[in-house]
Design a protein around this motif. Structure first.
Motif, PDB file in Angstrom:
ATOM      1  N   PHE A 111     -18.753  30.995 -55.503  1.00  0.00           N
ATOM      2  CA  PHE A 111     -18.940  30.895 -56.908  1.00  0.00           C
ATOM      3  C   PHE A 111     -20.102  31.790 -57.258  1.00  0.00           C
ATOM      4  N   ARG A 112     -20.005  32.444 -58.572  1.00  0.00           N
ATOM      5  CA  ARG A 112     -21.424  33.044 -59.205  1.00  0.00           C
ATOM      6  C   ARG A 112     -22.364  31.900 -59.292  1.00  0.00           C
ATOM      7  N   ALA A 113     -23.435  31.678 -58.926  1.00  0.00           N
ATOM      8  CA  ALA A 113     -24.346  30.525 -59.036  1.00  0.00           C
ATOM      9  C   ALA A 113     -24.736  30.480 -60.645  1.00  0.00           C
ATOM     10  N   PHE A 160     -16.084  50.393 -60.538  1.00  0.00           N
ATOM     11  CA  PHE A 160     -15.912  49.392 -59.360  1.00  0.00           C
ATOM     12  C   PHE A 160     -16.696  48.337 -59.079  1.00  0.00           C
ATOM     13  N   ARG A 161     -16.185  47.093 -59.304  1.00  0.00           N
ATOM     14  CA  ARG A 161     -17.576  46.230 -58.933  1.00  0.00           C
ATOM     15  C   ARG A 161     -16.987  45.038 -58.069  1.00  0.00           C
ATOM     16  N   ASN A 162     -17.631  44.928 -56.860  1.00  0.00           N
ATOM     17  CA  ASN A 162     -17.206  43.775 -56.075  1.00  0.00           C
ATOM     18  C   ASN A 162     -17.490  42.444 -56.612  1.00  0.00           C
ATOM     19  N   GLU A 163     -17.070  42.015 -57.747  1.00  0.00           N
ATOM     20  CA  GLU A 163     -17.003  40.870 -58.492  1.00  0.00           C
ATOM     21  C   GLU A 163     -16.983  39.623 -57.433  1.00  0.00           C
ATOM     22  N   ILE A 164     -17.934  38.819 -57.589  1.00  0.00           N
ATOM     23  CA  ILE A 164     -17.632  37.583 -56.402  1.00  0.00           C
ATOM     24  C   ILE A 164     -16.428  36.768 -56.922  1.00  0.00           C
ATOM     25  N   LEU A 175      -7.504  40.280 -66.750  1.00  0.00           N
ATOM     26  CA  LEU A 175      -8.140  41.492 -66.853  1.00  0.00           C
ATOM     27  C   LEU A 175      -9.725  41.401 -67.511  1.00  0.00           C
ATOM     28  N   PHE A 176      -9.971  40.254 -67.286  1.00  0.00           N
ATOM     29  CA  PHE A 176     -11.283  40.012 -68.001  1.00  0.00           C
ATOM     30  C   PHE A 176     -12.515  40.401 -66.993  1.00  0.00           C
ATOM     31  N   ARG A 177     -12.264  39.901 -65.576  1.00  0.00           N
ATOM     32  CA  ARG A 177     -13.288  40.263 -64.541  1.00  0.00           C
ATOM     33  C   ARG A 177     -12.368  40.834 -63.476  1.00  0.00           C
ATOM     34  N   MET A 178     -12.554  42.210 -63.392  1.00  0.00           N
ATOM     35  CA  MET A 178     -11.704  42.760 -62.527  1.00  0.00           C
ATOM     36  C   MET A 178     -12.541  43.530 -61.177  1.00  0.00           C
ATOM     37  N   ARG A 179     -12.147  43.628 -60.311  1.00  0.00           N
ATOM     38  CA  ARG A 179     -12.766  44.808 -59.252  1.00  0.00           C
ATOM     39  C   ARG A 179     -12.733  46.137 -59.342  1.00  0.00           C
ATOM     40  N   GLU A 180     -11.557  46.699 -59.941  1.00  0.00           N
ATOM     41  CA  GLU A 180     -11.393  47.961 -60.517  1.00  0.00           C
ATOM     42  C   GLU A 180     -10.981  48.085 -61.875  1.00  0.00           C
ATOM     43  N   PHE A 181     -11.737  48.532 -62.620  1.00  0.00           N
ATOM     44  CA  PHE A 181     -11.534  48.599 -64.198  1.00  0.00           C
ATOM     45  C   PHE A 181     -11.848  49.916 -64.668  1.00  0.00           C
ATOM     46  N   GLU A 182     -11.621  50.048 -66.106  1.00  0.00           N
ATOM     47  CA  GLU A 182     -12.065  51.245 -66.669  1.00  0.00           C
ATOM     48  C   GLU A 182     -12.910  51.125 -67.844  1.00  0.00           C
ATOM     49  N   GLN A 183     -13.897  51.796 -67.925  1.00  0.00           N
ATOM     50  CA  GLN A 183     -14.680  51.763 -69.087  1.00  0.00           C
ATOM     51  C   GLN A 183     -14.826  52.944 -70.147  1.00  0.00           C
ATOM     52  N   MET A 184     -15.198  52.546 -71.384  1.00  0.00           N
ATOM     53  CA  MET A 184     -15.221  53.570 -72.276  1.00  0.00           C
ATOM     54  C   MET A 184     -16.718  53.404 -72.864  1.00  0.00           C
ATOM     55  N   LEU A 232     -17.274  41.616 -75.310  1.00  0.00           N
ATOM     56  CA  LEU A 232     -15.988  42.655 -75.166  1.00  0.00           C
ATOM     57  C   LEU A 232     -16.658  43.842 -75.046  1.00  0.00           C
ATOM     58  N   GLU A 233     -18.011  44.056 -75.666  1.00  0.00           N
ATOM     59  CA  GLU A 233     -18.607  45.303 -75.789  1.00  0.00           C
ATOM     60  C   GLU A 233     -20.141  45.177 -75.641  1.00  0.00           C
ATOM     61  N   GLY A 234     -20.790  45.796 -74.865  1.00  0.00           N
ATOM     62  CA  GLY A 234     -22.208  45.714 -74.789  1.00  0.00           C
ATOM     63  C   GLY A 234     -23.118  47.047 -75.694  1.00  0.00           C
ATOM     64  N   ILE A 235     -23.987  46.904 -76.505  1.00  0.00           N
ATOM     65  CA  ILE A 235     -24.654  47.595 -77.284  1.00  0.00           C
ATOM     66  C   ILE A 235     -26.117  47.753 -76.874  1.00  0.00           C
ATOM     67  N   VAL A 285     -17.632  49.435 -73.386  1.00  0.00           N
ATOM     68  CA  VAL A 285     -16.608  48.462 -73.471  1.00  0.00           C
ATOM     69  C   VAL A 285     -15.465  48.816 -72.456  1.00  0.00           C
ATOM     70  N   GLY A 286     -14.840  47.912 -72.109  1.00  0.00           N
ATOM     71  CA  GLY A 286     -13.991  48.159 -70.947  1.00  0.00           C
ATOM     72  C   GLY A 286     -12.664  48.221 -71.708  1.00  0.00           C
ATOM     73  N   VAL A 287     -11.596  49.198 -71.061  1.00  0.00           N
ATOM     74  CA  VAL A 287     -10.267  49.251 -71.667  1.00  0.00           C
ATOM     75  C   VAL A 287      -9.465  48.081 -71.277  1.00  0.00           C
ATOM     76  N   ASP A 288      -9.853  47.619 -70.043  1.00  0.00           N
ATOM     77  CA  ASP A 288      -8.861  46.494 -69.537  1.00  0.00           C
ATOM     78  C   ASP A 288      -9.212  45.105 -70.426  1.00  0.00           C
ATOM     79  N   ARG A 289     -10.571  45.196 -70.580  1.00  0.00           N
ATOM     80  CA  ARG A 289     -10.907  43.902 -71.458  1.00  0.00           C
ATOM     81  C   ARG A 289     -10.685  43.858 -72.879  1.00  0.00           C
ATOM     82  N   LEU A 290     -10.691  45.171 -73.403  1.00  0.00           N
ATOM     83  CA  LEU A 290     -10.074  45.450 -74.605  1.00  0.00           C
ATOM     84  C   LEU A 290      -8.630  45.179 -74.758  1.00  0.00           C
TER      85      LEU A 290
HETATM   86  P1  ATP Z   1     -20.660  40.390 -67.221  1.00  0.00           P
HETATM   87  O1  ATP Z   1     -21.829  40.052 -67.686  1.00  0.00           O
HETATM   88  O2  ATP Z   1     -19.606  39.971 -67.969  1.00  0.00           O
HETATM   89  O3  ATP Z   1     -20.710  40.536 -66.010  1.00  0.00           O
HETATM   90  P2  ATP Z   1     -21.982  43.057 -67.714  1.00  0.00           P
HETATM   91  O4  ATP Z   1     -22.961  42.631 -68.792  1.00  0.00           O
HETATM   92  O5  ATP Z   1     -22.239  43.278 -66.401  1.00  0.00           O
HETATM   93  O6  ATP Z   1     -20.793  41.897 -67.925  1.00  0.00           O
HETATM   94  P3  ATP Z   1     -21.524  45.709 -68.769  1.00  0.00           P
HETATM   95  O7  ATP Z   1     -22.414  46.429 -67.510  1.00  0.00           O
HETATM   96  O8  ATP Z   1     -22.405  45.646 -69.921  1.00  0.00           O
HETATM   97  O9  ATP Z   1     -21.052  44.375 -68.356  1.00  0.00           O
HETATM   98  O10 ATP Z   1     -20.171  46.385 -68.619  1.00  0.00           O
HETATM   99  C1  ATP Z   1     -19.728  46.902 -70.014  1.00  0.00           C
HETATM  100  C2  ATP Z   1     -18.595  46.548 -70.387  1.00  0.00           C
HETATM  101  O11 ATP Z   1     -17.516  46.891 -69.269  1.00  0.00           O
HETATM  102  C3  ATP Z   1     -18.233  44.951 -70.654  1.00  0.00           C
HETATM  103  O12 ATP Z   1     -18.529  44.705 -72.051  1.00  0.00           O
HETATM  104  C4  ATP Z   1     -16.946  44.783 -70.288  1.00  0.00           C
HETATM  105  O13 ATP Z   1     -16.013  45.102 -71.513  1.00  0.00           O
HETATM  106  C5  ATP Z   1     -16.595  45.964 -68.971  1.00  0.00           C
HETATM  107  N1  ATP Z   1     -16.654  45.173 -67.916  1.00  0.00           N
HETATM  108  C6  ATP Z   1     -17.697  44.642 -67.223  1.00  0.00           C
HETATM  109  N2  ATP Z   1     -17.573  44.647 -65.931  1.00  0.00           N
HETATM  110  C7  ATP Z   1     -16.077  44.342 -66.059  1.00  0.00           C
HETATM  111  C8  ATP Z   1     -15.147  43.543 -64.893  1.00  0.00           C
HETATM  112  N3  ATP Z   1     -15.680  43.377 -63.682  1.00  0.00           N
HETATM  113  N4  ATP Z   1     -13.794  43.688 -65.311  1.00  0.00           N
HETATM  114  C9  ATP Z   1     -13.381  44.328 -66.654  1.00  0.00           C
HETATM  115  N5  ATP Z   1     -14.111  44.863 -67.661  1.00  0.00           N
HETATM  116  C10 ATP Z   1     -15.693  44.705 -67.233  1.00  0.00           C
END
Ligand code: ATP
Length: 439
Positions: free
Chosen positions: A103-105, A182-186, A192-201, A268-271, A310-315
């Motif tokens: 788990f993520r602690a 790419f993130r090796n999410e634990i 599509l919310f938390r993937m290991r290979e995803f797309e960002q804008m 969904l998106e970070g500013i 913002v993540g394409v897949d999360r959107l």
């Molecule tokens: P979280 O706190 O959810 O791990 P984060 O704050 O690390 O996310 P950012 O680095 O701010 O995420 O990433 C910007 C955007 O990229 C996020 O708002 C999200 O839309 C998308 N994103 C980030 N990580 C993932 C992932 N593992 N799978 C899908 N989309 C992601």
């Protein structure tokens, strides 16, 4: 029609995506890989609409120029050392010693028992770096360490001077990019919310420090308006400012656009106002000057940055949850994706009432396809079944050529959301569709 709108659940959305060919588990026939997905035909169309809408929102930005780049996916270790990812891009990880689940602690309560097996037997919390490391070169011992990028932004910072000098732009301006990360999410989870290979804008807005607050507000407003514009329910969107303890040490302000998912309000998106951290770090580590010269003050300075990410897949997932609806039509339950016409993967379907009208319908379909590529011709199954199929993939309009069409040169057009039908002249179809797509 009784509109008993049933809420979307994760299971229903996942099943629909598979059933209708939006998304497949990657390498499914080999058991798949956790957090990695392949996109099918409709998935690609929806992704393309998401990218296009985002790109347009950047191109039409009122604040100034935004230029685009497409950075490489692999980067040398030096980039990630400078950005802080080698030393800081960690998530806290904990294992259950009983069921061996990981788990993520920070996502569970360690005072309580394991949510999977009900036993409280935790390991120590360890820090886990989420970057994928690889080696370039074939000769053992002389290979170069490289990383798959965990965010697209660093290519924007390393190319800052290239973009500025080759495009002759002045501060303030933005650099935008769409691409894989790419993130090796634990614990990849929630589809599509938390993937290991995803797309960002991502877009980095470069400005003077004294204007950063003004632009931060500008981007907060612009980004939430973007989500309204593509049809997401405003009641399910909110801006949440980060508390001081949530901010990265270099960041002075950060707000998330959050969506109310079935599993709660989530980013969904970070500013973020990142100060001049990234450009300063790359100046220090590369030895290359990334400051700009200010003609007014005759001094050089490193610009501040406001980032929108913002993540394409999360959107994509957000649009699915937001548009998913189950209602009752003619005493039969249907599932419908009420996408705004702009985001719908298929804009209209052309349906012969029976096989007898196939040829004429196909002729109209081919004519319209020259104007609007994303239309479909469907002949298999009863007309009711075909309507349901189109409802499930979110097609706003269905044009049906029936027994009277030969004589009156009219077709029936059915609206996805109201299921109301009206007859229109065949030569009005293109205009009708165009108006619908504008709405
Ligand atoms: P979280 O706190 O959810 O791990 P984060 O704050 O690390 O996310 P950012 O680095 O701010 O995420 O990433 C910007 C955007 O990229 C996020 O708002 C999200 O839309 C998308 N994103 C980030 N990580 C993932 C992932 N593992 N799978 C899908 N989309 C992601």
């Amino acid at each position: 029609m009784k509109n008993v709108k049933k809420a979307a659940t994760l299971d229903k959305v996942v099943a629909l995506c598979k059933r209708r060919g939006f998304i497949y588990q990657s390498a499914d026939i080999y058991g798949g890989l956790n957090g990695i997905y392949d996109f099918g035909h409709l998935g690609i169309l929806l992704k393309e609409n998401i990218r296009n809408a985002w790109k347009k929102s950047m191109e039409q930005c009122d604040a100034g120029d935004i230029l685009f780049i497409e950075g490489a996916l692999l980067g040398p270790k030096a980039v990630w050392e400078a950005s802080g990812h080698v030393s800081h891009f960690h998530d806290p990880m904990v294992d259950c010693m009983n069921c061996k689940h990981r788990f993520r602690a920070d996502h569970i309560n360690l005072e309580k028992a394991c949510p999977d097996c009900g036993i409280k037997k935790w390991t120590e919390v360890k820090q886990f770096n989420m970057m994928f490391k690889t080696e370039l070169g074939a000769v053992a011992g002389s290979s170069t360490e490289a990383y798959l990028r965990p965010e697209t932004a660093q290519a924007i910072f390393t190319n800052f001077k290239n973009v500025m000098s080759t495009n002759r732009v002045k501060i303030p301006f933005g650099i935008a990019q769409i691409g894989k990360a790419f993130r090796n999410e634990i614990t990849p989870k929630q589809f599509l919310f938390r993937m290991r290979e995803f797309e960002q804008m991502e877009m980095e807005w470069f400005c003077k420090k004294e204007n950063a607050d003004k632009f931060f507000k500008f981007w907060e407003e612009a980004r939430i308006n973007f989500f309204y514009h593509i049809g997401i329910n405003p009641e399910k969107l909110r801006l949440r400012a980060h508390g001081k303890n949530e901010l990265a040490h270099y960041s002075t302000k950060c707000s998330d656009v959050e969506y109310n998912f079935p599993f709660g309000w989530q980013e969904l998106e970070g500013i973020a106002h990142r100060g001049n951290y990234d450009l300063s770090q790359h100046t220090k580590h590369s030895g290359k000057e990334l400051a700009v010269f200010d003609e007014e003050t005759k001094k050089s300075y490193i610009p501040d940055v406001v980032e929108c990410s913002v993540g394409v897949d999360r959107l994509f997932l957000t649009l699915l949850f937001d548009s998913y609806c189950q209602d009752i039509i003619d005493e039969e339950e249907r599932t419908v994706l009420k996408f705004s016409p702009m985001m719908a993967p298929i804009k209209a379907a052309f349906l012969p009432l029976t096989k007898k009208q196939l040829e004429q319908t196909e002729k109209i379909y081919k004519q319209i396809k020259k104007i609007e590529n994303n239309v479909m011709f469907d002949v298999s199954g009863s007309i009711g079944k075909r309507y349901r199929r189109q409802d499930e993939i979110g097609t706003p309009l269905c044009f049906t050529y029936d027994f009277d069409s030969d004589n009156d040169k009219m077709v029936t057009v059915r609206d996805r959301d109201t299921t109301q039908q009206e007859r229109i002249s065949i030569d009005q179809i293109a205009k009708y569709l165009e108006n619908k797509l504008k709405s």
